[in-house]
Scaffold this active site. Sequence first.
Site, PDB file in Angstrom:
ATOM      1  N   GLU A  36       0.930  -1.129   0.062  1.00  0.00           N
ATOM      2  CA  GLU A  36       0.444  -0.183   0.431  1.00  0.00           C
ATOM      3  C   GLU A  36       0.777   0.854   0.068  1.00  0.00           C
ATOM      4  O   GLU A  36       2.549   1.338   0.556  1.00  0.00           O
ATOM      5  CB  GLU A  36      -1.048  -0.252   1.026  1.00  0.00           C
ATOM      6  CG  GLU A  36      -2.329  -1.131   1.305  1.00  0.00           C
ATOM      7  CD  GLU A  36      -3.355  -1.113   2.384  1.00  0.00           C
ATOM      8  OE1 GLU A  36      -3.070   0.097   3.448  1.00  0.00           O
ATOM      9  OE2 GLU A  36      -4.071  -1.740   2.324  1.00  0.00           O
ATOM     10  N   ARG A 112      -5.702   2.397 -24.393  1.00  0.00           N
ATOM     11  CA  ARG A 112      -6.188   1.956 -25.346  1.00  0.00           C
ATOM     12  C   ARG A 112      -7.393   1.351 -25.109  1.00  0.00           C
ATOM     13  O   ARG A 112      -8.181   1.103 -25.551  1.00  0.00           O
ATOM     14  CB  ARG A 112      -4.942   1.200 -25.866  1.00  0.00           C
ATOM     15  CG  ARG A 112      -4.562   1.265 -26.688  1.00  0.00           C
ATOM     16  CD  ARG A 112      -2.763   0.531 -26.395  1.00  0.00           C
ATOM     17  NE  ARG A 112      -2.195   0.204 -25.065  1.00  0.00           N
ATOM     18  CZ  ARG A 112      -1.386  -1.176 -25.458  1.00  0.00           C
ATOM     19  NH1 ARG A 112      -0.644  -1.493 -25.727  1.00  0.00           N
ATOM     20  NH2 ARG A 112      -0.608  -0.644 -23.592  1.00  0.00           N
ATOM     21  N   LYS A 206      -3.057  -2.374 -40.146  1.00  0.00           N
ATOM     22  CA  LYS A 206      -2.885  -4.054 -39.350  1.00  0.00           C
ATOM     23  C   LYS A 206      -4.530  -3.944 -39.036  1.00  0.00           C
ATOM     24  O   LYS A 206      -5.120  -3.315 -38.611  1.00  0.00           O
ATOM     25  CB  LYS A 206      -1.877  -2.830 -38.330  1.00  0.00           C
ATOM     26  CG  LYS A 206      -1.620  -4.496 -37.002  1.00  0.00           C
ATOM     27  CD  LYS A 206      -0.712  -3.012 -35.648  1.00  0.00           C
ATOM     28  CE  LYS A 206      -1.860  -2.277 -34.950  1.00  0.00           C
ATOM     29  NZ  LYS A 206      -0.686  -1.887 -33.764  1.00  0.00           N
ATOM     30  N   ASP A 232       4.451   5.420 -33.773  1.00  0.00           N
ATOM     31  CA  ASP A 232       3.985   5.040 -33.085  1.00  0.00           C
ATOM     32  C   ASP A 232       3.895   5.490 -32.198  1.00  0.00           C
ATOM     33  O   ASP A 232       4.961   6.465 -31.478  1.00  0.00           O
ATOM     34  CB  ASP A 232       3.628   3.920 -33.026  1.00  0.00           C
ATOM     35  CG  ASP A 232       2.606   3.130 -32.954  1.00  0.00           C
ATOM     36  OD1 ASP A 232       1.619   4.148 -33.095  1.00  0.00           O
ATOM     37  OD2 ASP A 232       2.466   1.642 -33.080  1.00  0.00           O
ATOM     38  N   THR A 237       4.388  -4.818 -26.909  1.00  0.00           N
ATOM     39  CA  THR A 237       5.406  -5.711 -26.824  1.00  0.00           C
ATOM     40  C   THR A 237       6.203  -5.884 -27.872  1.00  0.00           C
ATOM     41  O   THR A 237       7.473  -6.256 -28.105  1.00  0.00           O
ATOM     42  CB  THR A 237       4.426  -7.299 -27.351  1.00  0.00           C
ATOM     43  OG1 THR A 237       3.448  -6.676 -28.721  1.00  0.00           O
ATOM     44  CG2 THR A 237       3.503  -6.609 -25.957  1.00  0.00           C
TER      45      THR A 237
HETATM   46  C1  R5P Z   1      -2.067   0.574 -31.336  1.00  0.00           C
HETATM   47  O1  R5P Z   1      -3.201   1.046 -31.544  1.00  0.00           O
HETATM   48  C2  R5P Z   1      -0.903   1.504 -30.201  1.00  0.00           C
HETATM   49  O2  R5P Z   1      -0.932   2.999 -31.090  1.00  0.00           O
HETATM   50  C3  R5P Z   1       0.476   0.591 -30.479  1.00  0.00           C
HETATM   51  O3  R5P Z   1       0.383   0.108 -32.043  1.00  0.00           O
HETATM   52  C4  R5P Z   1       1.143  -0.720 -30.194  1.00  0.00           C
HETATM   53  O4  R5P Z   1       0.121  -0.563 -28.673  1.00  0.00           O
HETATM   54  C5  R5P Z   1       1.755  -1.206 -29.877  1.00  0.00           C
HETATM   55  O5  R5P Z   1       1.702  -2.443 -29.391  1.00  0.00           O
HETATM   56  P1  R5P Z   1       2.674  -3.572 -29.756  1.00  0.00           P
HETATM   57  O6  R5P Z   1       3.954  -3.424 -30.055  1.00  0.00           O
HETATM   58  O7  R5P Z   1       2.216  -4.246 -28.410  1.00  0.00           O
HETATM   59  O8  R5P Z   1       2.110  -3.924 -30.738  1.00  0.00           O
END
Ligand code: R5P
Length: 311
Positions: A36, A112, A206, A232, A237
């Site tokens: 905590e 997100r 994507k 981005d 990940t």
């Molecule tokens: C999703 O639309 C975000 O803009 C990033 O592209 C996403 O969160 C990236 O996640 P990761 O590195 O796990 O592919």
Amino acid sequence: MLVVSGSSCRHIAEDMAKLLGCEHHPLEARRFPDSEGYFRVPESSIEKIRSTTVILVSNTFPDSCIIETLLLLEAINDVKQGKLADIRGKGIDCSPTKSGLFLAIPYFGYSRQDKRFNQGEAVSARSIGMLLSSKCDGITVLDLHAPEVLENLSTPVTFSSSMDEIANYLQSEINPDFILSPDKGAIERASFVAEKIGCRFSYLEKTRIDAHTIIHKAKDLDVNGAVVTIVDDMISTGGTICRASEALREQGAKAVYAACSHGLFTGGAISKLDQYVDGIVASDSLKNPRSVVSSASALCRGIDKLIENRN
Ligand code: R5P
């Protein structure tokens, strides 16, 4: 004005204080053995907090930082309200002050989960935004995934971006010929960077199957012999960047770099990414080994907007 921080963003708060020409005071934020949190405005900061506009710089990631941000806002509000007496008889309650309290969030966790993608889900980003907005006079958020989710809260919200500084860094250190957005969601940010650098731009389509599986629709990109940077808002990940980099290499890209505001780099993402890209650039919204661009200027721009709108 005074900039304060807890455990998550001291480095950014110190930079912001320098840029704003004011003091930075660290607040007490530590953990009990059972995890905590304990949060407190130190006695030495009480007078200053009461007399001036305060900017708290704090992330809402990981989860523990949501609680920390809420309770630091609460502690600052109590001080501003004049609730100063403790149970040991130290301090006396006094009249409230009208000085403002703003929150600067470098990385807004849960961004997100900004829609009810499936029946029964919480719209987490909105819920957290509502809690925070009830405790301050305004919020600025850096490179929020989808800003719409924090529109029309009970307090004003401004959106700032470190893409300006990221573009400057890319231009001086990498000099890319081509900027790629790995999905439609990043088009605005990535095209801004391309325009600022003055280089070519395109995007991929994507489809995310699950947290670890991503499919990019095949697309002809004019990248033969080019130095490309994929831009981005966040890298988690690393899957999105690795798949995009594969597509670029297949089409003859000479070098591939990745840039983002928020480097989460979950589960060994950096070592994985190192096999796919020639370099990674991130802002310092989250501490990580690739945070080379300061987010302080962008957050100060967001705070300036909040203060301008208030006057
Ligand atoms: C999703 O639309 C975000 O803009 C990033 O592209 C996403 O969160 C990236 O996640 P990761 O590195 O796990 O592919």
